[in-house]
Design an enzyme around this catalytic site. Structure first.
Site, mmCIF file in Angstrom:
data_model
loop_
_atom_site.group_PDB
_atom_site.id
_atom_site.type_symbol
_atom_site.label_atom_id
_atom_site.label_comp_id
_atom_site.label_asym_id
_atom_site.label_seq_id
_atom_site.Cartn_x
_atom_site.Cartn_y
_atom_site.Cartn_z
ATOM 1 N N SER A 140 29.577 -11.739 -40.120
ATOM 2 C CA SER A 140 30.519 -12.615 -40.579
ATOM 3 C C SER A 140 30.616 -13.019 -41.916
ATOM 4 O O SER A 140 29.514 -13.053 -42.620
ATOM 5 C CB SER A 140 30.532 -13.825 -39.813
ATOM 6 O OG SER A 140 31.552 -14.880 -40.076
ATOM 7 N N TYR A 153 25.475 -20.835 -36.447
ATOM 8 C CA TYR A 153 26.370 -19.465 -36.539
ATOM 9 C C TYR A 153 25.956 -18.857 -38.007
ATOM 10 O O TYR A 153 25.894 -17.705 -37.836
ATOM 11 C CB TYR A 153 27.548 -19.817 -36.476
ATOM 12 C CG TYR A 153 28.495 -18.712 -36.235
ATOM 13 C CD1 TYR A 153 28.662 -17.935 -34.833
ATOM 14 C CD2 TYR A 153 29.300 -18.151 -37.546
ATOM 15 C CE1 TYR A 153 29.587 -16.864 -35.023
ATOM 16 C CE2 TYR A 153 30.113 -16.963 -37.208
ATOM 17 C CZ TYR A 153 30.326 -16.469 -36.119
ATOM 18 O OH TYR A 153 30.971 -15.413 -35.841
#
Length: 256
Positions: A140, A153
């Site tokens: 990501s 995350y």
């Protein structure tokens, strides 16, 4: 050529993973949808099989080593081996660092980082038997920039980018390539299971703030996966990370 190759896509029942599974199958691959959400996995399997595509859903918790081992065993039983692994399954936690229980941090790291490590280990063992393979990690842009309250995350995705180049070096002797893709804003609403599926609710500014002129969609990531999985086209690519974000991470931000 991808025709006849066997791919495992974790989190392949919804979102980016569903798009990857679909494009792989459309390119003649045999695809295992390794998905923890049984409703999503069964739906996706039925949807793609109705189109004559060769896919199989196997319920899998990537955070559980025994579950992963069982998934790989079933993949080998059904299709004979593993050629490509896409580590896509992930979970999110948005909460203040002062309110997030440690167990929540550990769960995100376990799914998003330890999960890909476990899957890579057991799938790589099968790839070696077939003379090599490809591992694609879906990271990501949060590995490089953050919004507030997303520490686990971001940390997990940063770790996944590092795991990518580490595995690429370690597995090169077995002719296994390892790469990662870092998506930016990808609108997945239309790729959810039926009970969650909806039309995207996007404003003009959401598209306009991207240098590419639009928000991304799962097929943007899936098309790159198809290219990277093909040794004839991408055989000289390993150990690197591809940012697919419509240019957002290179854009200067000013307040006027």
């Amino acid at each position: 050529m991808l025709e006849g190759k066997v791919a495992v896509v974790t989190g392949g029942g919804q979102g980016i993973g569903a798009a990857i599974a679909q494009l792989f199958a459309e390119n003649g691959m045999k695809v295992v949808i390794a998905e923890i959400d049984e409703e999503a996995g069964v739906e996706r399997e039925e949807m793609l099989r109705e189109r004559g595509l060769d896919v199989t859903f196997v319920k899998t918790d990537v955070a559980d080593e025994n579950s992963v081992k069982n998934m790989v065993r079933k993949t080998v039983e059904i299709y004979g081996g593993v050629d490509v692994l896409v580590n896509n399954a992930a979970v999110m936690s948005v909460k203040s660092i002062f309110e997030r229980p440690l167990e929540e941090w550990e769960r995100v790291i376990r799914v998003n980082l330890t999960g890909p490590y476990i899957c890579s280990r057991y799938c790589a063992e099968e790839m070696i038997k077939r003379g090599g393979g490809v591992i694609i990690n879906i990271a990501s842009t949060r590995a490089f920039q953050s919004e507030p309250d997303t520490e686990p995350y971001s940390a997990s995705k940063g770790g996944l980018v590092a795991l990518t180049h580490s595995l690429a070096v370690s597995l090169s002797r077995y002719h296994i390539r390892v790469v990662s893709i870092s998506p930016g804003w990808i609108e997945t609403s239309e790729w959810k299971k039926k009970s969650l599926r909806k039309k995207p609710d996007l404003r003009p500014i959401d598209h306009e703030q991207h240098p590419a002129g639009r928000v991304g969609n799962p097929l943007d990531i899936a098309h790159l996966c198809v290219f990277l999985a093909d040794d004839e086209k991408a055989g000289f690519i390993t150990g690197t990370n591809f940012i697919v974000d419509g240019g957002m991470t290179v854009k200067m931000i000013y307040e006027e």
